[in-house]
Scaffold this motif. Structure first.
Motif, PDB file in Angstrom:
ATOM      1  N   LEU A  29       0.830  -1.207   0.000  1.00  0.00           N
ATOM      2  CA  LEU A  29       0.000   0.000   0.000  1.00  0.00           C
ATOM      3  C   LEU A  29       0.868   1.262   0.000  1.00  0.00           C
ATOM      4  CD1 LEU A  29      -2.774  -1.049   2.536  1.00  0.00           C
ATOM      5  CD2 LEU A  29      -3.132  -0.521   0.118  1.00  0.00           C
ATOM      6  N   THR A  32       2.215   1.709  -3.477  1.00  0.00           N
ATOM      7  CA  THR A  32       1.150   2.062  -4.424  1.00  0.00           C
ATOM      8  C   THR A  32       0.722   3.513  -4.287  1.00  0.00           C
ATOM      9  OG1 THR A  32       0.340  -0.222  -4.387  1.00  0.00           O
ATOM     10  CG2 THR A  32      -1.188   1.470  -5.193  1.00  0.00           C
ATOM     11  N   TYR A  33       0.628   4.000  -3.044  1.00  0.00           N
ATOM     12  CA  TYR A  33       0.119   5.356  -2.810  1.00  0.00           C
ATOM     13  C   TYR A  33       1.222   6.342  -2.418  1.00  0.00           C
ATOM     14  CZ  TYR A  33      -4.429   3.160  -3.132  1.00  0.00           C
ATOM     15  OH  TYR A  33      -5.524   2.465  -3.597  1.00  0.00           O
ATOM     16  N   THR A  49      -3.213   9.460   1.888  1.00  0.00           N
ATOM     17  CA  THR A  49      -4.656   9.476   1.609  1.00  0.00           C
ATOM     18  C   THR A  49      -4.985   8.379   0.605  1.00  0.00           C
ATOM     19  OG1 THR A  49      -4.725  11.867   1.956  1.00  0.00           O
ATOM     20  CG2 THR A  49      -6.590  10.871   0.805  1.00  0.00           C
ATOM     21  N   ILE A  50      -6.025   7.636   0.897  1.00  0.00           N
ATOM     22  CA  ILE A  50      -6.524   6.610  -0.021  1.00  0.00           C
ATOM     23  C   ILE A  50      -8.010   6.836  -0.216  1.00  0.00           C
ATOM     24  CG2 ILE A  50      -6.846   4.135  -0.420  1.00  0.00           C
ATOM     25  CD1 ILE A  50      -4.468   3.571   1.355  1.00  0.00           C
ATOM     26  N   HIS A  51      -8.401   7.067  -1.457  1.00  0.00           N
ATOM     27  CA  HIS A  51      -9.809   7.313  -1.796  1.00  0.00           C
ATOM     28  C   HIS A  51     -10.410   8.428  -0.941  1.00  0.00           C
ATOM     29  CE1 HIS A  51     -11.159   3.670  -4.367  1.00  0.00           C
ATOM     30  NE2 HIS A  51      -9.914   3.967  -4.597  1.00  0.00           N
ATOM     31  N   GLU A  53      -9.709   9.328   1.993  1.00  0.00           N
ATOM     32  CA  GLU A  53      -9.661   9.070   3.434  1.00  0.00           C
ATOM     33  C   GLU A  53      -8.220   9.170   3.913  1.00  0.00           C
ATOM     34  OE1 GLU A  53     -11.046   8.221   7.164  1.00  0.00           O
ATOM     35  OE2 GLU A  53     -12.436   7.790   5.519  1.00  0.00           O
ATOM     36  N   LYS A  54      -7.993   9.981   4.958  1.00  0.00           N
ATOM     37  CA  LYS A  54      -6.664  10.067   5.534  1.00  0.00           C
ATOM     38  C   LYS A  54      -6.365   8.768   6.270  1.00  0.00           C
ATOM     39  CE  LYS A  54      -3.651  12.793   8.527  1.00  0.00           C
ATOM     40  NZ  LYS A  54      -3.544  13.954   9.459  1.00  0.00           N
ATOM     41  N   ASP A 167      -5.706  -4.643  -2.199  1.00  0.00           N
ATOM     42  CA  ASP A 167      -6.802  -4.101  -3.015  1.00  0.00           C
ATOM     43  C   ASP A 167      -8.089  -3.971  -2.207  1.00  0.00           C
ATOM     44  OD1 ASP A 167      -5.186  -3.954  -5.243  1.00  0.00           O
ATOM     45  OD2 ASP A 167      -5.860  -5.869  -6.085  1.00  0.00           O
ATOM     46  N   PRO A 170      -8.638  -0.106  -0.054  1.00  0.00           N
ATOM     47  CA  PRO A 170      -9.393   1.029  -0.600  1.00  0.00           C
ATOM     48  C   PRO A 170     -10.875   0.732  -0.768  1.00  0.00           C
ATOM     49  CG  PRO A 170      -7.918   0.105  -2.254  1.00  0.00           C
ATOM     50  CD  PRO A 170      -7.537  -0.503  -0.947  1.00  0.00           C
ATOM     51  N   GLU A 174     -13.789   2.963   0.941  1.00  0.00           N
ATOM     52  CA  GLU A 174     -14.815   3.575   0.093  1.00  0.00           C
ATOM     53  C   GLU A 174     -16.222   3.085   0.428  1.00  0.00           C
ATOM     54  OE1 GLU A 174     -15.977   3.982  -4.672  1.00  0.00           O
ATOM     55  OE2 GLU A 174     -14.392   2.602  -4.027  1.00  0.00           O
TER      56      GLU A 174
END
Length: 239
Positions: A29, A32-33, A49-51, A53-54, A167, A170, A174
């Motif tokens: 992760l 990736t981010y 931050t992912i989608h 969201e902190k 995977d 996120p 979400e």
């Protein structure tokens, strides 16, 4: 804000072991981010931050059996509730390639989760278990299995599982816990049977539609034949 905690043991000797699945997932992760790891107390953390969201990715450095010490400190530091956690770890009782998301529950004998429950004073926190399976040898030492390094073929399968777990994070951020559980907590064999049942149902429906169309075509042809015969008879009478 969410704490995404991967459980494992620090140190090069443990890096590639089955027990470090949680570390592998949060490492993936972070890559990736584009999050950077830094030390914070008794853990390595990465902010990002992912989608929308902190999140704070976490790898405790207290060793597996004392994971709750580091995680408890972070929960208090960030003033979060246990429900704001997502803990990712290895699961012996799940076959390789399977994973399960739950909102709470017992440790199932996992020492890292035992420690979290002890230091958070609750078992009400979400957790994502990634299957590593048990040794094919019935008498194999469980500790040797979880702290062992998988062979090449198993390593590939385990990496695929870890990426699937990454995977799912996120998706969880979400859609929330319940919706994500419904999406990923599917037994592959049960899913295969459900898909086969769906395929057979569609084939049966298509067959029924085809038979109905053929029957209607036959009825139309028969009706047309009767009309043609009637017209022929009427013509003969007129002549």
């Amino acid at each position: 804000m969410k704490l995404i905690v991967g459980l494992g043991n620090p140190g090069a000797q443990y890096e590639k072991t089955r027990h470090n699945v949680g570390f592998h997932v949060v490492d993936f992760l972070a890559t990736t981010y584009s999050m950077r790891w830094e030390r914070h107390g008794r853990a390595m953390i990465a902010n990002g931050t992912i989608h929308g969201e902190k999140v704070v990715l976490v790898k405790p450095t207290t060793f597996m059996n004392n994971s709750g010490e580091a995680v408890g400190e972070l929960v208090r530091w960030f003033k979060l509730d246990p429900g704001d956690l997502l803990v990712i770890y290895d699961e012996l009782d799940l076959p390789l390639g399977q994973m399960r998301l739950r909102g709470s529950g017992s440790s199932g004998g996992h020492n890292g989760i035992n420690s979290l429950i002890s230091h958070l004073h609750t078992n009400e926190f979400p957790r994502l278990r990634v299957g590593i399976g048990r040794s094919a040898h019935a008498k194999s030492d469980t500790v040797k299995h979880v702290l062992g390094v998988p062979g090449n073929e198993e390593r590939i399968d385990l990496e695929i599982s870890e990426r699937k777990a990454a995977d799912a994070v996120p998706l969880y951020l979400e859609k929330g816990l319940d919706a994500t559980m419904n999406l990923i907590n599917v037994d592959p064999e049960a899913q295969r049977k459900a898909e086969e049942k769906k395929r057979l149902k569609l084939e049966r429906r298509e067959q029924e539609k085809r038979l109905k169309a053929e029957r209607l075509a036959q009825e139309a042809a028969s009706k047309q034949s009767e009309q043609d015969q009637q017209q022929s008879e009427n013509s003969s009478v007129s002549d």
